[in-house]
Design a protein around this motif. Structure first.
Motif, PDB file in Angstrom:
ATOM      1  N   LEU A  22      61.804 -23.860  -8.100  1.00  0.00           N
ATOM      2  CA  LEU A  22      61.047 -24.398  -6.886  1.00  0.00           C
ATOM      3  C   LEU A  22      62.018 -24.409  -5.969  1.00  0.00           C
ATOM      4  O   LEU A  22      63.181 -24.865  -5.798  1.00  0.00           O
ATOM      5  N   SER A  23      61.786 -23.863  -4.711  1.00  0.00           N
ATOM      6  CA  SER A  23      62.602 -23.806  -3.588  1.00  0.00           C
ATOM      7  C   SER A  23      62.743 -25.224  -3.159  1.00  0.00           C
ATOM      8  O   SER A  23      61.975 -26.476  -3.301  1.00  0.00           O
ATOM      9  N   GLU A  24      64.063 -25.594  -2.506  1.00  0.00           N
ATOM     10  CA  GLU A  24      64.372 -26.975  -2.323  1.00  0.00           C
ATOM     11  C   GLU A  24      63.615 -27.649  -1.268  1.00  0.00           C
ATOM     12  O   GLU A  24      63.376 -28.643  -1.184  1.00  0.00           O
ATOM     13  N   ASP A  25      63.128 -26.710  -0.335  1.00  0.00           N
ATOM     14  CA  ASP A  25      62.135 -27.449   0.637  1.00  0.00           C
ATOM     15  C   ASP A  25      60.473 -27.103   0.159  1.00  0.00           C
ATOM     16  O   ASP A  25      59.592 -27.784   0.812  1.00  0.00           O
ATOM     17  N   GLY A  26      60.293 -26.846  -1.192  1.00  0.00           N
ATOM     18  CA  GLY A  26      58.990 -26.989  -1.618  1.00  0.00           C
ATOM     19  C   GLY A  26      57.926 -25.899  -1.185  1.00  0.00           C
ATOM     20  O   GLY A  26      56.810 -25.809  -1.411  1.00  0.00           O
ATOM     21  N   SER A  27      58.402 -24.933  -0.505  1.00  0.00           N
ATOM     22  CA  SER A  27      57.358 -23.818   0.129  1.00  0.00           C
ATOM     23  C   SER A  27      57.292 -22.614  -0.760  1.00  0.00           C
ATOM     24  O   SER A  27      56.288 -21.983  -0.533  1.00  0.00           O
ATOM     25  N   LYS A  28      58.021 -22.508  -2.096  1.00  0.00           N
ATOM     26  CA  LYS A  28      57.792 -21.283  -2.800  1.00  0.00           C
ATOM     27  C   LYS A  28      58.152 -21.841  -4.272  1.00  0.00           C
ATOM     28  O   LYS A  28      59.020 -22.774  -4.225  1.00  0.00           O
ATOM     29  N   GLU A  29      57.605 -20.967  -5.096  1.00  0.00           N
ATOM     30  CA  GLU A  29      57.829 -21.133  -6.413  1.00  0.00           C
ATOM     31  C   GLU A  29      58.033 -19.670  -7.004  1.00  0.00           C
ATOM     32  O   GLU A  29      57.750 -18.870  -6.498  1.00  0.00           O
ATOM     33  N   LEU A  30      59.161 -19.616  -8.182  1.00  0.00           N
ATOM     34  CA  LEU A  30      59.486 -18.298  -8.723  1.00  0.00           C
ATOM     35  C   LEU A  30      59.151 -18.449 -10.128  1.00  0.00           C
ATOM     36  O   LEU A  30      59.545 -19.591 -10.730  1.00  0.00           O
ATOM     37  N   VAL A  49      53.336 -21.513  -1.450  1.00  0.00           N
ATOM     38  CA  VAL A  49      52.550 -22.742  -1.499  1.00  0.00           C
ATOM     39  C   VAL A  49      51.690 -22.886  -0.345  1.00  0.00           C
ATOM     40  O   VAL A  49      50.124 -23.078  -0.569  1.00  0.00           O
ATOM     41  N   GLN A  50      52.036 -22.740   1.031  1.00  0.00           N
ATOM     42  CA  GLN A  50      51.184 -22.923   2.002  1.00  0.00           C
ATOM     43  C   GLN A  50      50.098 -21.843   2.012  1.00  0.00           C
ATOM     44  O   GLN A  50      49.203 -22.244   2.632  1.00  0.00           O
ATOM     45  N   THR A  51      50.216 -20.704   1.855  1.00  0.00           N
ATOM     46  CA  THR A  51      49.304 -19.751   2.007  1.00  0.00           C
ATOM     47  C   THR A  51      48.591 -19.488   0.667  1.00  0.00           C
ATOM     48  O   THR A  51      47.324 -18.614   0.569  1.00  0.00           O
ATOM     49  N   ASP A  52      48.985 -20.190  -0.312  1.00  0.00           N
ATOM     50  CA  ASP A  52      48.526 -19.762  -1.725  1.00  0.00           C
ATOM     51  C   ASP A  52      48.491 -18.394  -2.042  1.00  0.00           C
ATOM     52  O   ASP A  52      47.204 -17.834  -2.690  1.00  0.00           O
ATOM     53  N   GLU A  53      49.467 -17.712  -1.828  1.00  0.00           N
ATOM     54  CA  GLU A  53      49.326 -16.179  -1.882  1.00  0.00           C
ATOM     55  C   GLU A  53      50.762 -16.096  -3.128  1.00  0.00           C
ATOM     56  O   GLU A  53      51.829 -16.449  -3.204  1.00  0.00           O
TER      57      GLU A  53
END
Length: 76
Positions: A22-30, A49-53
């Motif tokens: 998980l990115s530290e800012d919570g915006s992406k997952e890998l 996360v924000q765009t659900d893409e």
């Protein structure tokens, strides 16, 4: 395996995930996923996360190669 700017998630979902960061800012997952149950090898995905893409980063027959490609992508 630590990746700068990412933290490892330990609670894997459903058993097909090998690694999740998980990115530290919570915006992406890998994700590194084991798809051998459907004869497809391993895949690396990112999730916004924000765009659900979802984005496919790599597909490979090697587990080690999949983890390496995920690490390279995260460190770019």
């Amino acid at each position: 395996m630590p990746i700068s700017g990412w933290r490892r998630r330990e609670d894997l979902e459903g058993g097909k995930q090998i690694r999740i960061w998980l990115s530290e800012d919570g915006s992406k997952e890998l994700y590194v996923e084991n798809l051998t149950y459907r004869d497809e090898g391993y895949a690396v995905f990112s999730y916004e996360v924000q765009t659900d893409e979802w984005e496919t980063i790599a597909e490979t027959d090697s587990r080690a190669d999949a983890v390496e490609k995920a690490t390279e992508w995260a460190e770019r």
